[in-house]
Every structure is written in structure tokens, then in C-alpha cells.
Design a protein around this motif. Structure first.
Motif, PDB file in Angstrom:
ATOM      1  N   VAL A  39      -0.549   1.455 -51.042  1.00 56.97           N
ATOM      2  CA  VAL A  39       0.748   2.044 -51.388  1.00 56.97           C
ATOM      3  C   VAL A  39       0.584   3.061 -52.510  1.00 56.97           C
ATOM      4  O   VAL A  39       1.098   4.181 -52.469  1.00 56.97           O
ATOM      5  CB  VAL A  39       1.754   0.945 -51.799  1.00 56.97           C
ATOM      6  CG1 VAL A  39       3.021   1.556 -52.372  1.00 56.97           C
ATOM      7  CG2 VAL A  39       2.077   0.064 -50.605  1.00 56.97           C
ATOM      8  N   LYS A  40      -0.195   2.652 -53.527  1.00 55.24           N
ATOM      9  CA  LYS A  40      -0.401   3.525 -54.690  1.00 55.24           C
ATOM     10  C   LYS A  40      -1.063   4.841 -54.271  1.00 55.24           C
ATOM     11  O   LYS A  40      -0.649   5.937 -54.679  1.00 55.24           O
ATOM     12  CB  LYS A  40      -1.275   2.788 -55.712  1.00 55.24           C
ATOM     13  CG  LYS A  40      -1.622   3.602 -56.946  1.00 55.24           C
ATOM     14  CD  LYS A  40      -2.540   2.803 -57.838  1.00 55.24           C
ATOM     15  CE  LYS A  40      -3.170   3.677 -58.891  1.00 55.24           C
ATOM     16  NZ  LYS A  40      -4.209   2.999 -59.651  1.00 55.24           N
ATOM     17  N   VAL A  43       1.275   7.145 -52.275  1.00 62.71           N
ATOM     18  CA  VAL A  43       2.217   7.840 -53.161  1.00 62.71           C
ATOM     19  C   VAL A  43       1.516   8.986 -53.875  1.00 62.71           C
ATOM     20  O   VAL A  43       2.027  10.096 -53.979  1.00 62.71           O
ATOM     21  CB  VAL A  43       2.829   6.848 -54.180  1.00 62.71           C
ATOM     22  CG1 VAL A  43       3.586   7.594 -55.263  1.00 62.71           C
ATOM     23  CG2 VAL A  43       3.747   5.874 -53.471  1.00 62.71           C
ATOM     24  N   LYS A  44       0.287   8.702 -54.371  1.00 64.24           N
ATOM     25  CA  LYS A  44      -0.471   9.752 -55.065  1.00 64.24           C
ATOM     26  C   LYS A  44      -0.768  10.925 -54.140  1.00 64.24           C
ATOM     27  O   LYS A  44      -0.672  12.086 -54.524  1.00 64.24           O
ATOM     28  CB  LYS A  44      -1.777   9.184 -55.617  1.00 64.24           C
ATOM     29  CG  LYS A  44      -1.614   8.470 -56.947  1.00 64.24           C
ATOM     30  CD  LYS A  44      -2.933   8.304 -57.629  1.00 64.24           C
ATOM     31  CE  LYS A  44      -2.750   7.787 -59.048  1.00 64.24           C
ATOM     32  NZ  LYS A  44      -4.000   7.713 -59.778  1.00 64.24           N
ATOM     33  N   ARG A  46       0.933  11.851 -51.510  1.00 63.32           N
ATOM     34  CA  ARG A  46       2.148  12.607 -51.233  1.00 63.32           C
ATOM     35  C   ARG A  46       2.541  13.460 -52.437  1.00 63.32           C
ATOM     36  O   ARG A  46       2.954  14.600 -52.306  1.00 63.32           O
ATOM     37  CB  ARG A  46       3.275  11.645 -50.848  1.00 63.32           C
ATOM     38  CG  ARG A  46       4.234  12.236 -49.853  1.00 63.32           C
ATOM     39  CD  ARG A  46       5.112  11.254 -49.100  1.00 63.32           C
ATOM     40  NE  ARG A  46       5.371  10.002 -49.768  1.00 63.32           N
ATOM     41  CZ  ARG A  46       4.914   8.823 -49.335  1.00 63.32           C
ATOM     42  NH1 ARG A  46       4.176   8.766 -48.248  1.00 63.32           N
ATOM     43  NH2 ARG A  46       5.186   7.720 -49.973  1.00 63.32           N
ATOM     44  N   THR A  47       2.378  12.894 -53.647  1.00 63.69           N
ATOM     45  CA  THR A  47       2.762  13.615 -54.859  1.00 63.69           C
ATOM     46  C   THR A  47       1.848  14.812 -55.109  1.00 63.69           C
ATOM     47  O   THR A  47       2.293  15.920 -55.383  1.00 63.69           O
ATOM     48  CB  THR A  47       2.707  12.662 -56.076  1.00 63.69           C
ATOM     49  OG1 THR A  47       3.500  11.529 -55.788  1.00 63.69           O
ATOM     50  CG2 THR A  47       3.228  13.345 -57.324  1.00 63.69           C
ATOM     51  N   TYR A  74      -4.398   5.204 -45.509  1.00 63.01           N
ATOM     52  CA  TYR A  74      -3.228   5.320 -46.360  1.00 63.01           C
ATOM     53  C   TYR A  74      -1.959   5.644 -45.582  1.00 63.01           C
ATOM     54  O   TYR A  74      -0.987   6.146 -46.108  1.00 63.01           O
ATOM     55  CB  TYR A  74      -3.467   6.380 -47.444  1.00 63.01           C
ATOM     56  CG  TYR A  74      -4.696   6.085 -48.241  1.00 63.01           C
ATOM     57  CD1 TYR A  74      -4.884   4.821 -48.798  1.00 63.01           C
ATOM     58  CD2 TYR A  74      -5.688   7.047 -48.399  1.00 63.01           C
ATOM     59  CE1 TYR A  74      -6.027   4.526 -49.508  1.00 63.01           C
ATOM     60  CE2 TYR A  74      -6.839   6.740 -49.115  1.00 63.01           C
ATOM     61  CZ  TYR A  74      -6.999   5.487 -49.661  1.00 63.01           C
ATOM     62  OH  TYR A  74      -8.132   5.191 -50.374  1.00 63.01           O
TER      63      TYR A  74
END
Length: 513
Positions: A39-40, A43-44, A46-47, A74
């Protein structure tokens, strides 16, 4: 019978027992939870890479990872095209798109063929940069700008990587790259300043100083209640003006008319006509000592600040008080004017700086970062920035909203005065007689000066009340507590080899005048 121990012994035993209990687990890493890690990382990704996820991926990279059908751990989908065809590039990411306008998005059109690497690079270059993110990441001095100032070329990067970074909003600290340790930018080299003249004549502390716009003479105000005009080239006294009945705390010469303005602890603000050397106007209204004044550069307005916690705006010709700027809760020590908004800046003993709306006569912004009295404010002559001086720190700010830039730490004294020139040399003068010189952009303290007091003065009379550059910015004048004016100039013989940036602070010593 239970043996009694001291509290110290009991605490020590308890600590030892606790240590023995947990010593086996000491420094063991916490086991990694695969789900939360996925999950982490998603998110990274995508960011950090959200804006480049749709860009083409080299087939060789996919082959190394085990082919296009290898699952992404991921959770990002990968789209493969017609399996029978030989594709050089594949579009991957969460936002697939068809090869052209008006083409329906189907399993066959999810992939865009790009036969050459140059085409891929041209696509990357053509993609618009995320302007909002570029603005957010733009700092006071970009890395490239710092390298250019220092004479070092930016480290070259392959065009594809550079373009991808631009598209990602210039965010070079990628979440998945190893972060580099921050490095201090190299300061611009400035020659050291040396004392070359000491001017005596006042009978009290010299509290204020100003250079006239033509650069022929300068004016000082003193605790001996006189205003003196001196020749700048020779340092000879030209004229003394009397009229104040207490310490003169501020002087300024108008660039728009042949007038000199002065203020003092006698609550008076005077306008002197320099053709007749007489007072032609008084500006009445302050209820206590007037600590400073400044002229507006484009309109006939005078601004004064006072111990009565207000600043006042005066119409020079009619002597009318246009506005009383109230809001500070203690004496206002310094005031500065500029043509751009905010047109008035004040610093006060209530530790705040206020940026004012001249038309409305109201506060635009209050800056509360300082912990101690703000006695000095200076505006940069070229940049839209300013600095404020306080015993805790010198701080730099950005106009128009007073955004904080950086602290200049190290001048641990009561800072009475600040001056800056176009070359980016910031000077801070303190109550203990020390003067520090800083590189404006990086905040590097490249020289420290502590000139000896005039013979016959006590060492405790070492103090700098005001300093100013002349109009050519080749001379620095300081008004001091030993009743002298000291004139400094750049050391012409110094080079970057003789005085490298890491050179030790210089202490100027003088034996005799």
C-alpha cells in the motif's frame, strides 16, 4: 529483616532488570508487513510518478523483469497489445489512452506503437510540465542557479531522464531513489572590507547617518543634539545644524527636493531647507521620542516611527498627518518605505514586523517569528525581499506576504542596524561594536569586524548605531558610540586565492588614528 537500600540503588536495580528482560530484542528490526508495504509503495508511486506513469516503457526493461505479463506487485495494471506483433514500447500505467483522437479505447488500441527511441524522447519533451508543482518546488535559489553562480556546470543527465523529471514537476528527490545528503550552497565570493578613515567631530554618540543622492556629502545626527554635514570624499566637516533639544535619532535626505528631514527624542520631526540651512516645517503629532523616519521613493510622503507605538504618515507639503499606523504594542524602532506593495514596513520592540497598506492605513501582514525586539529592517535594492535584525536572529523574508526565507545566525548581540548593497553584501552592526558581513543569497558570514574605539573612549563605548552604503556602494559608513564615523572600503588587493570562502573571521585592530 529487610535490608534498606538507597533510592539510587533501587532505581539502578530496576533499570538493570528491565534491560535484562528486553536485551534479547534490542535493536531487532520490526518484521515487515507485506500488505502495508505494498500500500505504501503504491501511494508513493502514484504521488511521485503519477504524471509519468502513462509514458512509454522500454521493452528491454520489461524483458529484464520477466516479460510484459509479469504481475506488478504494487497493483498497477499493465496493458499488452497484440501479442503477435513486435512492439518496441508499451504504454503502462493507470491511465491508458488510444493512439489518436476519435479512436475507441479497446484492448487493441490501448497500446501505442513508437518505433524509435527519439520518438519516445520527443513525446516526453512535448508533455507539458506540471506548472503548479514546479512553482511549489521552486526555492529561493535553485540548485542549477547555485552551481551557475559558483561557476560549476550542472551535472548532465540523459535527455529522457531530465524530461521525465520535468514532467514529474521537477521533483528530483524521488521516493524510490536514495536521497542525497543536503549540501550548503557555495556562497558568492566577496572581497573583505577594511577600515580606511575615522571621522571625529561629534560630542556625543552618533545615532544616525544618511548619504545624499548625489554622493557628494553625508549627514549624521548625534546625542550632542546637532546634525552635521560632511564631505564624503575628504571626510571634512561642511556644516553643523542646531535646533533639536534632545538626541537626533533619524536623518534622511530627499531625492525629490533640496530637503533634509530629521527626528529626535524631543518628539520633533523637522524639515530643513538646504538652500537656506533653516527649518521650514515641523510635523507635530507624536506623543513620545521619534526613533526613525523614511521617505517614500515616488510620492511626497514622509513616514516616522516612535516610542508611542505608532508610525505616522505625513504629507510633506501640507504637514498634515495622513494616517496614524497603530497596532504595535511597544515602541516602533524602525520604518522603511518602498514603491511596491507593501509600501511601509515597521519593526518594533513588541518583537513583530508589520507590513502596511499605505492607502487604507491598515496592517496587511504581521510577522511574529522573532522572539526579541526588532530594531532594524533593510530592503534589498534589487530583489523583492527584505531582512530584519533582532538579538535572536537575522531573518530574511519575501514580499509581498512576508514569507520566511532563511535565518542568518551567529551575530549574538543586540543588532541596531542593517545595510545591504546590490552585490548581495549584508552588513549587521551591533550594540557591542561588532559588525558582521554576510552573503545575502546563502546567509554565509564571510567577515567579522570589531574596530577599536577612539583613544580616550572606554571599551564599553564600542557600539554601532547605524550603517549605510554610499550611492556607489564602494564605501560603508558606520555611526558609532565612541563619537566617530568610520568609513570602510573593499580590499582591492584581496583575491579569492588570498581570502577563500572558508577564511576565518577577521578582527580589525587599530592602534592609533
Amino acid at each position: 529483616e529487610v535490608q534498606k537500600h538507597s533510592v539510587h540503588t533501587l532505581v539502578f536495580r530496576s533499570l538493570k532488570r528491565t534491560h535484562d528482560m528486553f536485551v534479547a530484542d534490542n535493536a531487532k528490526p520490526i518484521p515487515l508487513d507485506d500488505e502495508s508495504h505494498k500500500v505504501k509503495m503504491a501511494v508513493k508511486l502514484r504521488t511521485e510518478y503519477g504524471s509519468v506513469l502513462h509514458m512509454p516503457t522500454l521493452k528491454e526493461n520489461l524483458r529484464e523483469k520477466g516479460g510484459p505479463n509479469t504481475g506488478d506487485p504494487y497493483g498497477h495494471k499493465q496493458y499488452s497489445g497484440n501479442q503477435g506483433q513486435e512492439l518496441e514500447y508499451m504504454i503502462t500505467g493507470t491511465h491508458p489512452y488510444p493512439p489518436g483522437p476519435g479512436v475507441a479505447l479497446t484492448a487493441d488500441t490501448k497500446v501505442q506503437r513508437m518505433p524509435s527511441e527519439s520518438a519516445a524522447q520527443s513525446l516526453a519533451v512535448a508533455l507539458p510540465a506540471s506548472q503548479s508543482r514546479l512553482d511549489a518546488n521552486r526555492t529561493a535559489a535553485g540548485v542549477g542557479e547555485i552551481y551557475r553562480h559558483a561557476g560549476i556546470s550542472e551535472r548532465s543527465q540523459p535527455p529522457g531522464i531530465a524530461a521525465a523529471m520535468v514532467e514529474a514537476g521537477g521533483n528530483k528527490n524521488s521516493a524510490l531513489m536514495a536521497k542525497k545528503a543536503p549540501t550548503m550552497p557555495k556562497p558568492q565570493w566577496h572581497p573583505p572590507w577594511k577600515l580606511y578613515r575615522v571621522i571625529s567631530g561629534h560630542l556625543g554618540w552618533v545615532r544616525c547617518i544618511a548619504v545624499e543622492p548625489g554622493n557628494q556629502w553625508f549627514v549624521t545626527g548625534s546625542a550632542d543634539r546637532t546634525i552635521k554635514i560632511w564631505d564624503l570624499a575628504s571626510g571634512k566637516l561642511k556644516l553643523s545644524l542646531t535646533g533639536h533639544i534632545s538626541t537626533v535619532r533619524g536623518v534622511i535626505v530627499s531625492a525629490r527636493s533640496p530637503y533634509l528631514f530629521s527626528c529626535g527624542e524631543d518628539k520633533q520631526v523637522k524639515c530643513w531647507d538646504l538652500e537656506y540651512n533653516k527649518v521650514i516645517r515641523h510635523y507635530h503629532g507624536h506623543l513620545s521620542a521619534v526613533y526613525g523616519l523614511d521617505l517614500h521613493p515616488t510620492i511626497d510622503v514622509l513616514v516616522t516611527c516612535s516610542r508611542d507605538s505608532t508610525a505616522r504618515i505625513w504629507d510633506i507639503r501640507t504637514k498634515a498627518s495622513v494616517h496614524t499606523l497603530s497596532g504595535h504594542t511597544n515602541a516602533v524602532a524602525t520604518v522603511k518605505c518602498q514603491a511596491a506593495e507593501p509600501q511601509i514596513i515597521t519593526g518594533s520592540h513588541d518583537t513583530t514586523i508589520r507590513l502596511w497598506d499605505l492607502v487604507a492605513g491598515k496592517t496587511r501582514v504581521t510577522l511574529t517569528n522573532h522572539k526579541k525586539s526588532v530594531r532594524a529592517v533593510v530592503l534589498h535594492p534589487r530583489h523583492y525581499t527584505f531582512a530584519s535584525g533582532s538579538p535572536d536572529n537575522i531573518k530574511q523574508w519575501k514580499f509581498p506576504d512576508g514569507n520566511f526565507i532563511q535565518n542568518l545566525s551567529g551575530h549574538n548581540a543586540i543588532i541596531n542596524t542593517l545595510a545591504v548593497n546590490s552585490d548581495g553584501v549584508l552588513v549587521s552592526g551591533a550594540d557591542n561594536g561588532t559588525m558582521h558581513l554576510w552573503d545575502w543569497r546563502t546567509g554565509y558570514n564571510f567577515q567579522r569586524v570589531h574596530a577599536a574605539v577612539q583613544p580616550g573612549s572606554l571599551d564599553s563605548e564600542s557600539g554601532i548605531f547605524a550603517c549605510v552604503f554610499d550611492q556607489s556602494e564602494s564605501r560603508l559608513l558606520t555611526a558609532e558610540a565612541d563619537k566617530t564615523i568610520k568609513v570602510y572600503k573593499e580590499d582591492d588587493t584581496a583575491t579569492e586565492e588570498t581570502h577563500p570562502v572558508s577564511w576565518k573571521p577577521e578582527i580589525i585592530k587599530r592602534k592609533r588614528f
